[in-house]
Design a protein around this motif. Structure first.
Motif, PDB file in Angstrom:
ATOM      1  N   PHE A 129      45.022  53.263  35.528  1.00 29.93           N
ATOM      2  CA  PHE A 129      45.078  51.858  35.912  1.00 29.93           C
ATOM      3  C   PHE A 129      46.082  51.111  35.033  1.00 29.93           C
ATOM      4  O   PHE A 129      46.070  51.239  33.819  1.00 29.93           O
ATOM      5  CB  PHE A 129      43.692  51.205  35.779  1.00 29.93           C
ATOM      6  N   ASN A 142      46.686  44.620  35.978  1.00 28.83           N
ATOM      7  CA  ASN A 142      45.501  44.232  36.744  1.00 28.83           C
ATOM      8  C   ASN A 142      44.493  43.444  35.917  1.00 28.83           C
ATOM      9  O   ASN A 142      43.437  43.082  36.413  1.00 28.83           O
ATOM     10  CB  ASN A 142      44.817  45.470  37.327  1.00 28.83           C
ATOM     11  N   PRO A 148      39.840  44.692  31.110  1.00 29.25           N
ATOM     12  CA  PRO A 148      38.610  45.217  31.718  1.00 29.25           C
ATOM     13  C   PRO A 148      37.344  44.448  31.363  1.00 29.25           C
ATOM     14  O   PRO A 148      36.329  44.595  32.063  1.00 29.25           O
ATOM     15  CB  PRO A 148      38.557  46.656  31.181  1.00 29.25           C
ATOM     16  N   SER A 158      37.233  38.981  36.513  1.00 30.73           N
ATOM     17  CA  SER A 158      38.304  38.836  37.502  1.00 30.73           C
ATOM     18  C   SER A 158      39.247  40.042  37.533  1.00 30.73           C
ATOM     19  O   SER A 158      40.088  40.151  38.426  1.00 30.73           O
ATOM     20  CB  SER A 158      39.117  37.569  37.200  1.00 30.73           C
ATOM     21  N   SER A 159      39.110  40.901  36.590  1.00 29.12           N
ATOM     22  CA  SER A 159      39.997  42.053  36.512  1.00 29.12           C
ATOM     23  C   SER A 159      39.560  43.165  37.464  1.00 29.12           C
ATOM     24  O   SER A 159      38.363  43.392  37.681  1.00 29.12           O
ATOM     25  CB  SER A 159      40.011  42.601  35.073  1.00 29.12           C
ATOM     26  N   LEU A 160      40.548  43.801  38.043  1.00 25.16           N
ATOM     27  CA  LEU A 160      40.246  44.970  38.882  1.00 25.16           C
ATOM     28  C   LEU A 160      39.660  46.119  38.062  1.00 25.16           C
ATOM     29  O   LEU A 160      39.068  47.036  38.605  1.00 25.16           O
ATOM     30  CB  LEU A 160      41.519  45.428  39.597  1.00 25.16           C
ATOM     31  N   HIS A 161      39.832  46.046  36.744  1.00 26.30           N
ATOM     32  CA  HIS A 161      39.324  47.085  35.855  1.00 26.30           C
ATOM     33  C   HIS A 161      37.990  46.710  35.223  1.00 26.30           C
ATOM     34  O   HIS A 161      37.543  47.368  34.288  1.00 26.30           O
ATOM     35  CB  HIS A 161      40.336  47.369  34.728  1.00 26.30           C
ATOM     36  N   TYR A 162      37.392  45.633  35.699  1.00 28.31           N
ATOM     37  CA  TYR A 162      36.188  45.114  35.058  1.00 28.31           C
ATOM     38  C   TYR A 162      35.092  46.170  34.976  1.00 28.31           C
ATOM     39  O   TYR A 162      34.743  46.812  35.962  1.00 28.31           O
ATOM     40  CB  TYR A 162      35.682  43.900  35.826  1.00 28.31           C
ATOM     41  N   ASN A 163      34.578  46.343  33.769  1.00 29.44           N
ATOM     42  CA  ASN A 163      33.494  47.296  33.542  1.00 29.44           C
ATOM     43  C   ASN A 163      32.163  46.552  33.587  1.00 29.44           C
ATOM     44  O   ASN A 163      31.715  45.978  32.591  1.00 29.44           O
ATOM     45  CB  ASN A 163      33.661  47.992  32.190  1.00 29.44           C
ATOM     46  N   GLY A 166      32.203  50.101  38.722  1.00 27.48           N
ATOM     47  CA  GLY A 166      33.252  49.411  39.449  1.00 27.48           C
ATOM     48  C   GLY A 166      33.627  50.157  40.717  1.00 27.48           C
ATOM     49  O   GLY A 166      33.388  51.350  40.869  1.00 27.48           O
ATOM     50  N   HIS A 167      34.225  49.434  41.657  1.00 28.98           N
ATOM     51  CA  HIS A 167      34.559  50.060  42.935  1.00 28.98           C
ATOM     52  C   HIS A 167      35.634  51.141  42.778  1.00 28.98           C
ATOM     53  O   HIS A 167      35.756  52.037  43.600  1.00 28.98           O
ATOM     54  CB  HIS A 167      35.028  48.990  43.935  1.00 28.98           C
ATOM     55  N   GLN A 168      36.442  51.066  41.687  1.00 25.80           N
ATOM     56  CA  GLN A 168      37.479  52.074  41.512  1.00 25.80           C
ATOM     57  C   GLN A 168      36.895  53.451  41.204  1.00 25.80           C
ATOM     58  O   GLN A 168      37.512  54.481  41.467  1.00 25.80           O
ATOM     59  CB  GLN A 168      38.436  51.677  40.378  1.00 25.80           C
TER      60      GLN A 168
END
Length: 214
Positions: A148, A152, A155, A159-164, A170-172
């Motif tokens: 990642f 982005n 984390p 608001s981060s796509l890497h949010y833990n 997370g969806h990733q």
């Protein structure tokens, strides 16, 4: 032949392979066997590529010298053969050869040889390459990971796509429906359509090692 004035010889053996342009290149040199006229050199391993460039019919010259500490060794005699001729596993039937010294032969009318070299053990062992294992049916599982990017966001921010999320992944990190379907189909294919094992297939000869004692 006895070369030392006040004692027996200290023989060493050299193996040289013929070159396409003529001449020979030394590919192996033994340690000396001290003070004997009947040396028994230690066995050794060498690849066929190094020994004869993978050509079992390439000429090999075996030369025996009387070792001297100064580095100026005295020539005893030599003979020429091929790996195929001395390897029983390839139909070879040469187990002993005369060592000839042409200078001595010119000087002595009743000259026969300067000794004999005996090939007591010559074995060939196949060493399979990575490609051989693949051709034989070996399968490899590949796992890919996504790195990642920092663009982005951090984390620890929601608001981060890497949010833990501490409460749910997370969806990733969750496999998609397509990935689940592909994994299931692949597992089913492996269970019902397993290839023959490597031991049941004949892999091509890749390289060879020999062990020789003389």
């Amino acid at each position: 032949d006895k070369k030392d004035l006040f004692g027996k010889s200290d023989p060493i053996v050299e193996i040289a392979k013929a070159q396409e342009g003529g001449g020979f290149t030394v590919v192996y040199r033994s340690q000396p066997v001290m003070k004997t006229l009947s040396p028994r050199w230690a066995g050794f391993d060498i690849s066929a590529q190094k020994l004869c460039s993978g050509d079992w019919d390439r000429s090999l010259k075996f030369s025996v010298w009387d070792w001297n500490r100064s580095g100026s060794h005295d020539f005893i005699g030599s003979c020429t053969t091929t790996l195929r001729d001395i390897c029983p596993e390839r139909g070879g039937q040469v187990f002993s050869l005369d060592l000839i010294n042409l200078e001595m032969k010119k000087k002595k009318k009743k000259y026969t040889n300067s000794g004999k070299i005996n090939f007591n053990i010559v074995k060939a062992t196949s060493i399979h390459s990575f490609v051989d294992f693949i051709n034989g049916g070996c399968q490899i599982n590949l796992v890919c990971a996504i790195d990642f990017t920092a663009s982005n966001g951090k984390p620890h921010l929601p608001s981060s796509l890497h949010y833990n999320d501490p409460y749910r992944p997370g969806h990733q990190t969750q496999p998609t429906a397509a990935e689940k379907t592909a994994e299931s189909a692949h597992s089913s294919s492996l269970r019902h359509n397993r290839p023959a094992s490597l031991s049941n297939r004949r892999s091509p000869r890749c390289s060879t090692a020999i062990t020789t004692a003389t």
